[in-house]
Motif scaffolding. Structure first.
Motif, PDB file in Angstrom:
ATOM      1  N   VAL A 268       0.868  -1.184   0.000  1.00 50.82           N
ATOM      2  CA  VAL A 268       0.000   0.000   0.000  1.00 50.82           C
ATOM      3  C   VAL A 268       0.901   1.229   0.000  1.00 50.82           C
ATOM      4  O   VAL A 268       1.850   1.311   0.783  1.00 50.82           O
ATOM      5  N   ILE A 269       0.613   2.154  -0.922  1.00 50.97           N
ATOM      6  CA  ILE A 269       1.352   3.426  -0.961  1.00 50.97           C
ATOM      7  C   ILE A 269       0.443   4.489  -0.365  1.00 50.97           C
ATOM      8  O   ILE A 269      -0.706   4.644  -0.806  1.00 50.97           O
ATOM      9  N   ILE A 270       0.947   5.223   0.614  1.00 53.87           N
ATOM     10  CA  ILE A 270       0.149   6.306   1.203  1.00 53.87           C
ATOM     11  C   ILE A 270       0.663   7.619   0.637  1.00 53.87           C
ATOM     12  O   ILE A 270       1.785   8.038   0.928  1.00 53.87           O
ATOM     13  N   GLY A 271      -0.144   8.252  -0.210  1.00 55.30           N
ATOM     14  CA  GLY A 271       0.242   9.543  -0.778  1.00 55.30           C
ATOM     15  C   GLY A 271       0.393   9.466  -2.289  1.00 55.30           C
ATOM     16  O   GLY A 271       0.951   8.496  -2.826  1.00 55.30           O
ATOM     17  N   GLY A 272      -0.113  10.497  -2.959  1.00 53.09           N
ATOM     18  CA  GLY A 272      -0.073  10.528  -4.421  1.00 53.09           C
ATOM     19  C   GLY A 272       0.722  11.698  -4.963  1.00 53.09           C
ATOM     20  O   GLY A 272       0.452  12.197  -6.046  1.00 53.09           O
ATOM     21  N   GLY A 273       1.721  12.134  -4.204  1.00 50.44           N
ATOM     22  CA  GLY A 273       2.638  13.164  -4.697  1.00 50.44           C
ATOM     23  C   GLY A 273       3.707  12.526  -5.576  1.00 50.44           C
ATOM     24  O   GLY A 273       3.569  11.354  -5.983  1.00 50.44           O
ATOM     25  N   PRO A 274       4.770  13.249  -5.877  1.00 49.79           N
ATOM     26  CA  PRO A 274       5.802  12.690  -6.764  1.00 49.79           C
ATOM     27  C   PRO A 274       6.440  11.408  -6.225  1.00 49.79           C
ATOM     28  O   PRO A 274       6.710  10.481  -7.014  1.00 49.79           O
ATOM     29  N   ALA A 275       6.640  11.320  -4.905  1.00 48.37           N
ATOM     30  CA  ALA A 275       7.243  10.106  -4.332  1.00 48.37           C
ATOM     31  C   ALA A 275       6.283   8.931  -4.487  1.00 48.37           C
ATOM     32  O   ALA A 275       6.682   7.835  -4.911  1.00 48.37           O
ATOM     33  N   GLY A 276       5.014   9.159  -4.152  1.00 52.02           N
ATOM     34  CA  GLY A 276       4.007   8.095  -4.247  1.00 52.02           C
ATOM     35  C   GLY A 276       3.814   7.646  -5.686  1.00 52.02           C
ATOM     36  O   GLY A 276       3.693   6.442  -5.966  1.00 52.02           O
ATOM     37  N   MET A 277       3.790   8.619  -6.610  1.00 49.60           N
ATOM     38  CA  MET A 277       3.566   8.245  -8.015  1.00 49.60           C
ATOM     39  C   MET A 277       4.756   7.471  -8.585  1.00 49.60           C
ATOM     40  O   MET A 277       4.580   6.527  -9.356  1.00 49.60           O
ATOM     41  N   ALA A 278       5.968   7.881  -8.208  1.00 44.61           N
ATOM     42  CA  ALA A 278       7.144   7.146  -8.689  1.00 44.61           C
ATOM     43  C   ALA A 278       7.139   5.728  -8.129  1.00 44.61           C
ATOM     44  O   ALA A 278       7.412   4.755  -8.854  1.00 44.61           O
ATOM     45  N   ALA A 279       6.787   5.594  -6.846  1.00 42.30           N
ATOM     46  CA  ALA A 279       6.725   4.255  -6.234  1.00 42.30           C
ATOM     47  C   ALA A 279       5.680   3.411  -6.958  1.00 42.30           C
ATOM     48  O   ALA A 279       5.906   2.224  -7.255  1.00 42.30           O
ATOM     49  N   ALA A 280       4.537   4.023  -7.280  1.00 39.34           N
ATOM     50  CA  ALA A 280       3.459   3.293  -7.965  1.00 39.34           C
ATOM     51  C   ALA A 280       3.932   2.787  -9.333  1.00 39.34           C
ATOM     52  O   ALA A 280       3.684   1.639  -9.712  1.00 39.34           O
ATOM     53  N   LEU A 281       4.633   3.654 -10.041  1.00 35.11           N
ATOM     54  CA  LEU A 281       5.131   3.285 -11.374  1.00 35.11           C
ATOM     55  C   LEU A 281       6.060   2.067 -11.294  1.00 35.11           C
ATOM     56  O   LEU A 281       5.940   1.112 -12.070  1.00 35.11           O
ATOM     57  N   TYR A 282       6.969   2.110 -10.320  1.00 35.78           N
ATOM     58  CA  TYR A 282       7.939   1.021 -10.194  1.00 35.78           C
ATOM     59  C   TYR A 282       7.276  -0.268  -9.709  1.00 35.78           C
ATOM     60  O   TYR A 282       7.611  -1.355 -10.175  1.00 35.78           O
ATOM     61  N   LEU A 283       6.328  -0.169  -8.768  1.00 35.04           N
ATOM     62  CA  LEU A 283       5.640  -1.383  -8.290  1.00 35.04           C
ATOM     63  C   LEU A 283       4.790  -1.987  -9.403  1.00 35.04           C
ATOM     64  O   LEU A 283       4.742  -3.205  -9.578  1.00 35.04           O
ATOM     65  N   ALA A 284       4.124  -1.099 -10.165  1.00 37.94           N
ATOM     66  CA  ALA A 284       3.256  -1.588 -11.250  1.00 37.94           C
ATOM     67  C   ALA A 284       4.081  -2.343 -12.277  1.00 37.94           C
ATOM     68  O   ALA A 284       3.703  -3.430 -12.733  1.00 37.94           O
ATOM     69  N   ARG A 285       5.215  -1.776 -12.632  1.00 37.65           N
ATOM     70  CA  ARG A 285       6.053  -2.402 -13.657  1.00 37.65           C
ATOM     71  C   ARG A 285       6.662  -3.722 -13.162  1.00 37.65           C
ATOM     72  O   ARG A 285       7.015  -4.583 -13.956  1.00 37.65           O
ATOM     73  N   ALA A 286       6.763  -3.859 -11.815  1.00 31.25           N
ATOM     74  CA  ALA A 286       7.296  -5.109 -11.250  1.00 31.25           C
ATOM     75  C   ALA A 286       6.183  -6.146 -11.061  1.00 31.25           C
ATOM     76  O   ALA A 286       6.433  -7.254 -10.602  1.00 31.25           O
ATOM     77  N   GLY A 287       4.953  -5.753 -11.373  1.00 31.03           N
ATOM     78  CA  GLY A 287       3.831  -6.703 -11.272  1.00 31.03           C
ATOM     79  C   GLY A 287       3.314  -6.905  -9.863  1.00 31.03           C
ATOM     80  O   GLY A 287       2.688  -7.922  -9.564  1.00 31.03           O
ATOM     81  N   VAL A 288       3.555  -5.932  -8.990  1.00 28.19           N
ATOM     82  CA  VAL A 288       3.097  -6.052  -7.594  1.00 28.19           C
ATOM     83  C   VAL A 288       1.624  -5.637  -7.507  1.00 28.19           C
ATOM     84  O   VAL A 288       1.196  -4.688  -8.170  1.00 28.19           O
ATOM     85  N   ASN A 289       0.864  -6.348  -6.675  1.00 25.71           N
ATOM     86  CA  ASN A 289      -0.548  -6.029  -6.445  1.00 25.71           C
ATOM     87  C   ASN A 289      -0.617  -4.968  -5.333  1.00 25.71           C
ATOM     88  O   ASN A 289      -0.329  -5.268  -4.179  1.00 25.71           O
ATOM     89  N   PHE A 290      -0.943  -3.741  -5.704  1.00 32.01           N
ATOM     90  CA  PHE A 290      -0.870  -2.685  -4.680  1.00 32.01           C
ATOM     91  C   PHE A 290      -2.044  -1.713  -4.758  1.00 32.01           C
ATOM     92  O   PHE A 290      -2.792  -1.665  -5.748  1.00 32.01           O
ATOM     93  N   LEU A 291      -2.158  -0.934  -3.670  1.00 26.37           N
ATOM     94  CA  LEU A 291      -3.216   0.069  -3.531  1.00 26.37           C
ATOM     95  C   LEU A 291      -2.553   1.413  -3.247  1.00 26.37           C
ATOM     96  O   LEU A 291      -1.561   1.472  -2.513  1.00 26.37           O
TER      97      LEU A 291
END
Ligand code: NAP
Length: 305
Positions: free
Chosen positions: A7-30
């Motif tokens: 789970v990523i808490i926050g949708g600023g630049p740090a949160g969005m970068a983390a989301a991009l990397y987790l998504a590309r790694a195929g992780v199931n996240f919120l």
């Protein structure tokens, strides 16, 4: 109970970068974000130090581009404030949106909130002359006199933006030297609209229903004086958003999360990225780097799990 790998808490630049990397790694996240994507970027007029944009880029435009990029991947997100994190041995629990969410990894990228001056009338006159956002409120002060409080990059950058709207701007700073980068200092000192008022602190904001001035104290002479202004913009730094932090999370003396260089906190599986992390350089570019590093470390952690 809903369950995710991360789970990523926050949708600023740090949160969005983390989301991009987790998504590309195929992780199931919120992703849990209480407002809209972009964080503090949305409150910044023009960014001139994000690599790749030699002419600069509007804060909201960079936020939109990042969001557009991230949204090309599939993941869940909810708009709500996290109420609590309950760390566990096998998994952690997040309470948000009235639900309990089970997750192995949490990346806290919740950013910061504006630091208050804590002077009389600051709270009472918020929105009635007191502001923490030049981009949001600057237009209300077209052709008027305002004061900006602070001596860091935010205060000087926002002063430059406001100077295009207002008649006169007093830049009130508690020391003789500004903390801000030279490029902002030079631009402010060369600007005929901006008048620096140094070695001075605000003792109170004056006004009944709206701001009509500020009382300042010269810290060298002890003398009090009044600046007649219609607005006061306060940029004296940021405080951590920490209401939901779990007990036992290691923080620095200012309340920011201590991490390793892999963005890992002292609680296994809990990472921090961006401005919420204890560090010296708070920039969009470092927030993005933190997010990518946290996601990469989190992926390795999940693989070992
Ligand atoms: P900051 O760098 O912490 O500066 C805060 C300023 O407010 C300092 O000048 C400080 O004075 C003053 N201050 C603090 N508490 C005060 C009080 N109670 N009364 C009066 N003055 C007070 O905060 P910031 O400017 O918001 O910047 C935060 C971070 O974001 C920094 O890392 C900054 O570099 C970064 N940032 C970067 C950019 C950019 O690169 N374009 C733009 C904005 C922000 P002293 O100097 O005496 O401590």
């Amino acid at each position: 109970m809903k369950s995710y790998d991360a789970v990523i808490i926050g949708g600023g630049p740090a949160g969005m970068a983390a989301a991009l990397y987790l998504a590309r790694a195929g992780v199931n996240f919120l992703v849990v974000e209480k407002m809209s994507h972009g964080g503090q970027m949305l409150l910044t007029d023009k960014l001139e130090n994000y690599p790749g944009f030699p002419e600069g880029i509007k804060g909201y435009e960079l936020a939109d581009r990042m969001a557009e990029h991230v949204k090309t991947y599939d993941f869940d997100h909810i708009h709500d404030e996290v109420q609590q994190i309950v760390p566990g041995k096998d998994f952690h629990t997040i309470i948000a949106d009235g639900a309990h969410i089970k997750t192995h990894v949490i990346i806290i990228a919740s950013g910061v909130t504006f630091r208050k001056l804590k002077v009389p009338n600051e709270e009472k006159l918020l929105g009635r002359g007191v502001s923490y956002c030049a981009l949001c409120d600057g237009n209300f002060f077209k052709g008027k006199d305002v004061a900006v409080i602070g001596g860091g990059n935010s205060a000087l950058e926002e002063s430059i933006y406001l100077s295009k709207l207002v008649k006169k701007l007093y830049l009130v700073h508690r020391r003789e030297q500004f903390r801000a980068d030279k490029i902002y200092r030079d631009k402010c000192l060369d600007n005929p609209v901006i008048e620096p008022v140094l070695s001075s602190v605000v003792s109170r904001i004056i006004g009944e229903d709206e701001v009509c001035g500020i009382e300042i104290k010269n810290v060298q002479t002890g003398e009090f004086s009044v600046l007649d202004v219609d607005g006061v913009f306060i940029f004296v730094g940021y405080d951590a958003v920490c209401k939901f932090f779990p007990e036992g999370l290691d923080l620095d003396q200012y309340g920011f999360i201590k991490t390793t260089c892999e963005m890992e906190s002292n609680i296994p599986g809990i990472y921090a990225a961006g401005d919420i992390r204890s560090k010296k350089c708070r920039q969009i570019v470092t927030a993005v780097g933190d997010g990518a590093t946290a996601a990469t470390a989190a992926y390795t952690y999940l693989e070992h799990k």
